[in-house]
Design a protein around this motif. Structure first.
Motif: not given
Length: 198
Positions: A52-54, A89-94, A155-156
Motif C-alpha cells: 500500500a505504501g508503494r 515473499l517480499y522479493g516476489i512482491a517487490t 522501503l523493504l
C-alpha cells in the motif's frame, strides 16, 4: 515477568512461538493448500502494508493476492537453506511492484501521447506514489531521486521491516551489499533532513 494467572511466564514458550514462525515451510509437500493458508495468515497483513505504501491502497490487495499466486506457482524454486520465507515473499512482491509501475508508466505515457500532452518526469511520478502520510516533502523528493535499487532496500527495511539478510534474499543480492547500500541511503537522507531543519 508473569503470565495472566500470576505464574512465571515460560520464556521457552516465547522461543517456541518465534521458532515456529521462522521454521521453513514445506512448499513441496502434499498439503500445499494448508501451508499457503498459514503463510497468508502470517504474512499477508504486513505485506499489504508494504505494498500500500508503494502503490496505494486500491492496488495493494490485488498485488498481495498475486504475490501468493506467484509463490504458489514458483514454490519449487524456494530454497529454505538461503533465508526465511518472508524474504522470498517480499522479493516476489517487490518484482510485482516494479512490473506494475512499469505498466502504469507505459499506459500513462501512451494516454498522454494520444491527447498530445507532454510526458511528466519519471522521478516526479515515482514521488507521487510515496504515501503522503508516511513521508515529509523532503523525504518524498529524496525517495524520488534514489535509484530503484536503493529505494527498494530502504522501503523493504523501513516499511516492511525486513532484516538486511531478508532483503538480500528478496532482491537476490549479497547481504553485505544490502547493508552497505542501506547505510549509504540512510546517511544521505539524514544529511538532507539535517540541511532542511537549518
Amino acid at each position: 515477568m508473569t503470565g495472566d494467572t500470576g505464574t512465571p511466564a515460560d520464556p521457552a514458550a516465547n522461543r517456541y512461538v518465534t521458532t515456529a514462525l521462522d521454521k521453513p515451510p514445506d512448499l513441496r509437500g502434499a498439503d500445499v493448500t494448508a501451508v499457503f493458508a498459514e503463510l497468508f495468515d502470517t504474512h499477508a497483513r504486513q505485506l499489504r502494508g508494504y505494498l500500500a505504501g508503494r502503490v496505494g491502497e486500491s492496488t495493494a490487495d490485488d498485488l498481495v493476492a498475486e504475490t501468493f499466486l506467484v509463490a504458489l506457482r514458483q514454490r519449487h524454486s524456494y530454497d529454505p537453506e538461503r533465508a526465511p520465507i518472508k524474504g522470498w515473499l517480499y522479493g516476489i512482491a517487490t518484482n510485482l511492484v516494479r512490473e506494475h509501475l512499469r505498466k502504469e508508466s507505459r499506459g500513462r505515457r501512451a494516454n498522454l501521447r494520444a491527447v498530445g500532452r507532454p510526458e511528466p518526469d519519471h522521478d516526479a511520478v515515482v514521488a507521487d506514489r510515496v504515501d503522503a502520510e508516511r513521508a515529509s516533502r523532503v523525504l518524498k523528493q529524496a525517495l524520488a531521486e534514489l535509484r530503484d535499487e536503493d529505494r527498494d532496500v530502504l522501503l523493504l527495511t523501513s516499511w516492511a521491516g525486513l532484516t538486511p539478510a531478508e532483503v538480500a534474499e528478496a532482491l537476490g543480492e549479497p547481504a553485505s551489499t544490502i547493508r552497505s547500500r542501506l547505510h549509504r541511503v540512510r546517511t544521505r537522507l539524514q544529511a538532507l533532513l539535517t540541511e532542511e531543519s537549518r
